[in-house]
Design a protein around this motif. Structure first.
Motif, PDB file in Angstrom:
ATOM      1  N   ASN A 148      -1.463 -13.034  -2.051  1.00 50.86           N
ATOM      2  CA  ASN A 148      -1.810 -13.617  -3.344  1.00 50.86           C
ATOM      3  C   ASN A 148      -2.553 -12.535  -4.099  1.00 50.86           C
ATOM      4  O   ASN A 148      -3.694 -12.203  -3.768  1.00 50.86           O
ATOM      5  CB  ASN A 148      -2.669 -14.870  -3.181  1.00 50.86           C
ATOM      6  N   VAL A 149      -1.896 -11.949  -5.097  1.00 53.24           N
ATOM      7  CA  VAL A 149      -2.445 -10.773  -5.760  1.00 53.24           C
ATOM      8  C   VAL A 149      -2.507 -10.992  -7.268  1.00 53.24           C
ATOM      9  O   VAL A 149      -1.799 -11.846  -7.815  1.00 53.24           O
ATOM     10  CB  VAL A 149      -1.601  -9.522  -5.447  1.00 53.24           C
ATOM     11  N   PRO A 150      -3.335 -10.212  -7.961  1.00 47.81           N
ATOM     12  CA  PRO A 150      -3.434 -10.356  -9.424  1.00 47.81           C
ATOM     13  C   PRO A 150      -2.099 -10.065 -10.108  1.00 47.81           C
ATOM     14  O   PRO A 150      -1.361  -9.168  -9.720  1.00 47.81           O
ATOM     15  CB  PRO A 150      -4.483  -9.302  -9.802  1.00 47.81           C
ATOM     16  N   ASN A 154      -0.064 -14.882 -12.798  1.00 48.62           N
ATOM     17  CA  ASN A 154      -0.912 -15.529 -11.801  1.00 48.62           C
ATOM     18  C   ASN A 154      -2.349 -15.551 -12.331  1.00 48.62           C
ATOM     19  O   ASN A 154      -3.257 -14.959 -11.737  1.00 48.62           O
ATOM     20  CB  ASN A 154      -0.837 -14.757 -10.477  1.00 48.62           C
ATOM     21  N   PRO A 155      -2.572 -16.200 -13.487  1.00 50.92           N
ATOM     22  CA  PRO A 155      -3.886 -16.156 -14.141  1.00 50.92           C
ATOM     23  C   PRO A 155      -4.981 -16.763 -13.277  1.00 50.92           C
ATOM     24  O   PRO A 155      -4.764 -17.721 -12.539  1.00 50.92           O
ATOM     25  CB  PRO A 155      -3.673 -16.969 -15.416  1.00 50.92           C
ATOM     26  N   GLY A 156      -6.140 -16.152 -13.361  1.00 52.20           N
ATOM     27  CA  GLY A 156      -7.286 -16.645 -12.593  1.00 52.20           C
ATOM     28  C   GLY A 156      -7.466 -15.950 -11.275  1.00 52.20           C
ATOM     29  O   GLY A 156      -8.543 -16.013 -10.674  1.00 52.20           O
ATOM     30  N   VAL A 157      -6.431 -15.282 -10.782  1.00 60.23           N
ATOM     31  CA  VAL A 157      -6.528 -14.551  -9.523  1.00 60.23           C
ATOM     32  C   VAL A 157      -6.928 -13.114  -9.836  1.00 60.23           C
ATOM     33  O   VAL A 157      -6.184 -12.373 -10.474  1.00 60.23           O
ATOM     34  CB  VAL A 157      -5.208 -14.584  -8.732  1.00 60.23           C
ATOM     35  N   THR A 158      -8.108 -12.728  -9.413  1.00 58.32           N
ATOM     36  CA  THR A 158      -8.625 -11.394  -9.721  1.00 58.32           C
ATOM     37  C   THR A 158      -8.893 -10.570  -8.468  1.00 58.32           C
ATOM     38  O   THR A 158      -9.336  -9.426  -8.563  1.00 58.32           O
ATOM     39  CB  THR A 158      -9.925 -11.490 -10.542  1.00 58.32           C
ATOM     40  N   THR A 159      -8.633 -11.118  -7.310  1.00 58.34           N
ATOM     41  CA  THR A 159      -8.820 -10.383  -6.060  1.00 58.34           C
ATOM     42  C   THR A 159      -7.478 -10.242  -5.346  1.00 58.34           C
ATOM     43  O   THR A 159      -6.561 -11.039  -5.547  1.00 58.34           O
ATOM     44  CB  THR A 159      -9.820 -11.096  -5.131  1.00 58.34           C
ATOM     45  N   TRP A 160      -7.391  -9.192  -4.523  1.00 52.88           N
ATOM     46  CA  TRP A 160      -6.184  -8.932  -3.751  1.00 52.88           C
ATOM     47  C   TRP A 160      -6.382  -9.473  -2.333  1.00 52.88           C
ATOM     48  O   TRP A 160      -7.349  -9.126  -1.662  1.00 52.88           O
ATOM     49  CB  TRP A 160      -5.919  -7.437  -3.673  1.00 52.88           C
ATOM     50  N   THR A 161      -5.451 -10.298  -1.887  1.00 58.23           N
ATOM     51  CA  THR A 161      -5.501 -10.830  -0.525  1.00 58.23           C
ATOM     52  C   THR A 161      -4.095 -10.788   0.064  1.00 58.23           C
ATOM     53  O   THR A 161      -3.155 -11.312  -0.543  1.00 58.23           O
ATOM     54  CB  THR A 161      -6.007 -12.281  -0.503  1.00 58.23           C
ATOM     55  N   TYR A 162      -3.951 -10.156   1.217  1.00 62.82           N
ATOM     56  CA  TYR A 162      -2.631 -10.167   1.848  1.00 62.82           C
ATOM     57  C   TYR A 162      -2.768  -9.986   3.349  1.00 62.82           C
ATOM     58  O   TYR A 162      -3.760  -9.459   3.848  1.00 62.82           O
ATOM     59  CB  TYR A 162      -1.716  -9.094   1.254  1.00 62.82           C
ATOM     60  N   SER A 163      -1.740 -10.432   4.068  1.00 64.29           N
ATOM     61  CA  SER A 163      -1.668 -10.305   5.524  1.00 64.29           C
ATOM     62  C   SER A 163      -0.327  -9.706   5.905  1.00 64.29           C
ATOM     63  O   SER A 163       0.699  -9.997   5.286  1.00 64.29           O
ATOM     64  CB  SER A 163      -1.821 -11.667   6.204  1.00 64.29           C
ATOM     65  N   CYS A 164      -0.341  -8.871   6.930  1.00 59.19           N
ATOM     66  CA  CYS A 164       0.872  -8.324   7.532  1.00 59.19           C
ATOM     67  C   CYS A 164       1.044  -9.006   8.885  1.00 59.19           C
ATOM     68  O   CYS A 164       0.170  -8.905   9.753  1.00 59.19           O
ATOM     69  CB  CYS A 164       0.743  -6.810   7.703  1.00 59.19           C
TER      70      CYS A 164
END
Length: 299
Positions: A148-150, A154-164
């Motif tokens: 879930n990335v900016p 995708n308004p309102g999302v300001t942080t980068w989160t991801y999983s491998c």
């Protein structure tokens, strides 16, 4: 470029591939970590490369790429990660500049000898995996990601989160509340850059190194083949961030419990609590936008 060229300076590439490959869009989060160069040396054995030194340490990068490509008959979408060592060819050692990691992040090595040697490249697109292995010698393997990335959409999302995820992991259907177990995760990264000041970064073109032919886990099986390099042209500026002691916790890398070699080597190279030295972000501008509809009176 003509396919299957006999020019000895260029490795041939098989059909149906044509070069260069043009990205229609690119979103990239690239994190730099300082590490002991001696830890990196075994991963470069037999390649003709040496770890680049910034101050008194080497460096590795971890990059999430979300991109699309228009290919006439198809629209390619791809998510992949590159876990790379910053390195240079031993044959060019006399021409390697002395520079800080901050200088490298913001402006790059102008000789273009210092580049990123691919150690692991997880990817979710079979066509991109085939191209990466056969054209660029990448150690590329199939797996899945959660992110879930900016984005402008995708308004309102300001942080980068991801999983491998581990290749054996099967993602649940949309809407499921089931979460992956620790053994399903190679690593997870969360980056909140809002507390840091962005600095323009003009690092393009970026030098990339691999060993041809590529495969699934070249780094795990030992380096063989021939060293090749390529240039990645980024048509725009990066934003660079440099965490300090206070903001280091805002870039959080959590290594999972997967049995995959990438997870094991990440822990060996980075340790259990790595601190980001720098972050670089690129997001291509939109090509077009369609705005909200409106009513039209017909009477």
């Amino acid at each position: 470029m003509k396919q299957n060229s006999n020019d000895p300076n260029f490795p041939p590439f098989p059909p149906p591939f044509f070069m260069p490959f043009y990205y229609a869009s690119l979103s990239s989060l690239l994190v730099f970590y300082r590490v002991d160069a001696k830890i990196l040396e075994p991963y470069l054995k037999g390649t003709g490369l040496k770890p680049a030194i910034f101050g008194d340490q080497g460096a590795v990068t971890l990059e999430l790429q979300n991109y699309t490509g228009h290919s006439g008959q198809i629209l390619e979408t791809c998510n992949e990660i590159e876990f790379d060592i910053l390195a240079y060819p031993v044959s060019r050692e006399p021409n390697i500049p002395e520079m800080s990691l901050k200088e490298f992040v913001t402006a790059g090595d102008q000789t273009k000898n210092i580049g990123a040697f691919r150690v692991y490249v997880p990817c979710d697109n079979p066509f991109a995996i085939k191209a990466g292995r056969e054209i660029f010698g990448e150690p590329k393997f199939q797996t899945t990601f959660g992110f879930n990335v900016p984005s402008l959409n995708n308004p309102g999302v300001t942080t980068w989160t991801y999983s491998c995820f581990d290749p054996s992991y099967t993602q649940p259907e949309a809407g499921s509340k089931k979460k992956p177990a620790p053994q399903d995760v190679i690593y997870k990264l969360e980056a909140d850059l809002n507390s840091m000041h962005a600095v323009p970064s003009n690092a393009s073109p970026i030098t990339l190194y691999s060993m041809l032919p590529g495969g699934e886990l070249v780094g795990d099986k030992g380096n063989s083949g021939r060293l090749i390099g390529s240039r990645w042209e980024i048509h725009g500026l990066f934003d660079a961030y440099f965490p300090n002691k206070k903001t280091q916790r805002d870039v959080n890398l959590t290594i999972g419990k997967s049995s995959h070699p990438m997870r094991k080597d990440m822990e060996k190279i980075l340790g259990k609590s790595p601190h980001a030295a720098a972050v670089r972000v690129y997001q291509s501008v939109p090509a077009a936008a369609e705005n909200r509809a409106f009513y039209i009176d017909i009477e």
